[in-house]
Write a protein that holds these residues in place. Structure first.
Motif, PDB file in Angstrom:
ATOM      1  N   GLU A 154      73.708  80.514  93.799  1.00  0.00           N
ATOM      2  CA  GLU A 154      72.566  81.439  93.799  1.00  0.00           C
ATOM      3  C   GLU A 154      72.729  82.547  92.764  1.00  0.00           C
ATOM      4  OE1 GLU A 154      74.452  81.061  96.818  1.00  0.00           O
ATOM      5  OE2 GLU A 154      73.285  79.288  97.297  1.00  0.00           O
ATOM      6  N   ASN A 155      73.658  82.387  91.796  1.00  0.00           N
ATOM      7  CA  ASN A 155      73.947  83.395  90.781  1.00  0.00           C
ATOM      8  C   ASN A 155      74.414  84.712  91.383  1.00  0.00           C
ATOM      9  OD1 ASN A 155      73.581  81.815  88.523  1.00  0.00           O
ATOM     10  ND2 ASN A 155      71.384  82.205  88.473  1.00  0.00           N
ATOM     11  N   LEU A 156      75.157  84.611  92.456  1.00  0.00           N
ATOM     12  CA  LEU A 156      75.842  85.759  93.024  1.00  0.00           C
ATOM     13  C   LEU A 156      77.292  85.638  92.601  1.00  0.00           C
ATOM     14  CD1 LEU A 156      75.705  88.220  94.973  1.00  0.00           C
ATOM     15  CD2 LEU A 156      76.495  86.655  96.750  1.00  0.00           C
ATOM     16  N   TYR A 157      77.860  86.742  92.167  1.00  0.00           N
ATOM     17  CA  TYR A 157      79.238  86.743  91.699  1.00  0.00           C
ATOM     18  C   TYR A 157      80.110  87.467  92.715  1.00  0.00           C
ATOM     19  CZ  TYR A 157      76.887  85.517  87.378  1.00  0.00           C
ATOM     20  OH  TYR A 157      76.113  84.899  86.452  1.00  0.00           O
ATOM     21  N   THR A 158      81.354  87.035  92.806  1.00  0.00           N
ATOM     22  CA  THR A 158      82.294  87.718  93.679  1.00  0.00           C
ATOM     23  C   THR A 158      83.628  87.898  92.970  1.00  0.00           C
ATOM     24  OG1 THR A 158      83.057  85.661  94.710  1.00  0.00           O
ATOM     25  CG2 THR A 158      81.279  86.847  95.829  1.00  0.00           C
ATOM     26  N   VAL A 159      84.291  88.989  93.337  1.00  0.00           N
ATOM     27  CA  VAL A 159      85.665  89.232  92.937  1.00  0.00           C
ATOM     28  C   VAL A 159      86.475  89.169  94.222  1.00  0.00           C
ATOM     29  CG1 VAL A 159      87.257  91.029  92.160  1.00  0.00           C
ATOM     30  CG2 VAL A 159      85.188  90.592  90.876  1.00  0.00           C
ATOM     31  N   ASN A 160      87.521  88.354  94.216  1.00  0.00           N
ATOM     32  CA  ASN A 160      88.373  88.171  95.393  1.00  0.00           C
ATOM     33  C   ASN A 160      89.808  88.508  95.020  1.00  0.00           C
ATOM     34  OD1 ASN A 160      86.148  86.108  95.222  1.00  0.00           O
ATOM     35  ND2 ASN A 160      86.644  85.954  97.373  1.00  0.00           N
ATOM     36  N   THR A 161      90.498  89.192  95.924  1.00  0.00           N
ATOM     37  CA  THR A 161      91.911  89.455  95.681  1.00  0.00           C
ATOM     38  C   THR A 161      92.659  88.122  95.614  1.00  0.00           C
ATOM     39  OG1 THR A 161      92.190  89.822  98.060  1.00  0.00           O
ATOM     40  CG2 THR A 161      91.998  91.776  96.657  1.00  0.00           C
ATOM     41  N   LYS A 162      93.656  88.053  94.715  1.00  0.00           N
ATOM     42  CA  LYS A 162      94.393  86.800  94.503  1.00  0.00           C
ATOM     43  C   LYS A 162      95.457  86.553  95.563  1.00  0.00           C
ATOM     44  CE  LYS A 162      93.958  85.880  89.590  1.00  0.00           C
ATOM     45  NZ  LYS A 162      94.676  85.692  88.326  1.00  0.00           N
ATOM     46  N   SER A 163      95.983  87.615  96.132  1.00  0.00           N
ATOM     47  CA  SER A 163      97.087  87.430  97.071  1.00  0.00           C
ATOM     48  C   SER A 163      96.996  88.439  98.205  1.00  0.00           C
ATOM     49  CB  SER A 163      98.429  87.594  96.351  1.00  0.00           C
ATOM     50  OG  SER A 163      98.613  88.957  95.993  1.00  0.00           O
ATOM     51  N   ASN A 164      97.760  88.188  99.223  1.00  0.00           N
ATOM     52  CA  ASN A 164      97.865  89.122 100.331  1.00  0.00           C
ATOM     53  C   ASN A 164      98.363  90.478  99.824  1.00  0.00           C
ATOM     54  OD1 ASN A 164      97.658  89.602 103.184  1.00  0.00           O
ATOM     55  ND2 ASN A 164      99.893  89.624 103.246  1.00  0.00           N
ATOM     56  N   ALA A 165      99.341  90.447  98.919  1.00  0.00           N
ATOM     57  CA  ALA A 165      99.890  91.694  98.375  1.00  0.00           C
ATOM     58  C   ALA A 165      98.804  92.486  97.630  1.00  0.00           C
ATOM     59  CB  ALA A 165     101.068  91.396  97.449  1.00  0.00           C
ATOM     60  N   ARG A 175      95.242  98.930  87.617  1.00  0.00           N
ATOM     61  CA  ARG A 175      95.855  99.608  88.756  1.00  0.00           C
ATOM     62  C   ARG A 175      96.733  98.652  89.580  1.00  0.00           C
ATOM     63  NH1 ARG A 175      91.436 101.961  87.104  1.00  0.00           N
ATOM     64  NH2 ARG A 175      91.192 104.202  87.286  1.00  0.00           N
ATOM     65  N   GLY A 176      97.010  97.465  89.025  1.00  0.00           N
ATOM     66  CA  GLY A 176      97.928  96.538  89.669  1.00  0.00           C
ATOM     67  C   GLY A 176      97.331  95.663  90.746  1.00  0.00           C
TER      68      GLY A 176
END
Length: 182
Positions: A146-157, A135-136
């Protein structure tokens, strides 16, 4: 929300949502959208943390949820990305974000927005990451000690696009306003 802050008890047919007391209004919104007439209960843990609970006892609902892909056992470590029809994909992402996500508006020379979604299940976040990329929305996956995973946006856009699509065509009855406001 159920995927992040809920539980399903197969034997008793209970579907429950447990949120911190500050987000009690979300449970009231869910009740209203579902035309559910039961109560939202408040409780306090021995350590002082306050929470609110919504419990629905409907065996057919639990079976429907399992058929849609909800984990039958130990949801925390066995969460999978359900097969969500495209028409509801952003509603699903919004629920996951509002339950286990955070948003941060950094001010400085240039304003920037960061969106993070956390999970104990790496595969769930990998699947979510793939779904967002289709979806872009581009993200990076990280793992804490602590074996917690995160997904973070790469850019402000990416964060702005994700925010736009999660909240497009919503009103106060379908969102967590404190995250929407950011």
């Amino acid at each position: 929300w159920l995927l992040t802050d809920g539980s399903i008890q197969e034997k008793t047919g209970h579907v429950a949502l447990n949120l911190k007391r500050d987000d009690k209004d979300v449970l009231e919104k869910i009740k209203k959208v579902m035309n559910f007439t039961g109560k939202v209960y408040d409780s306090q843990r021995p350590d002082g943390r306050k929470s609110s609970h919504l419990r629905i006892c409907r065996k057919s609902m639990t079976e429907d949820l399992f058929n849609l892909g909800m984990a039958r056992e130990d949801k925390t470590f066995n969460t999978t990305l359900p097969n969500i029809p495209d028409a509801f994909s952003w509603d699903f992402v919004r629920g996951v974000f509002e339950g286990d996500g955070s948003i941060r508006h950094r001010k400085g020379n240039t304003d920037a927005l960061d969106i993070t979604i956390a999970s104990a299940t790496k595969q769930f976040l990998l699947d979510l990451q793939t779904s967002l990329e289709k979806r872009g929305i581009f993200t990076r996956l990280t793992q804490s000690k602590e074996n917690l995973y995160t997904v973070n946006t790469k850019s402000n856009a990416d964060a702005l696009r994700m925010s736009y699509f999660m909240y497009a065509n919503t009103d106060e009855s379908l969102r967590l306003n404190r995250k929407f406001d950011v």
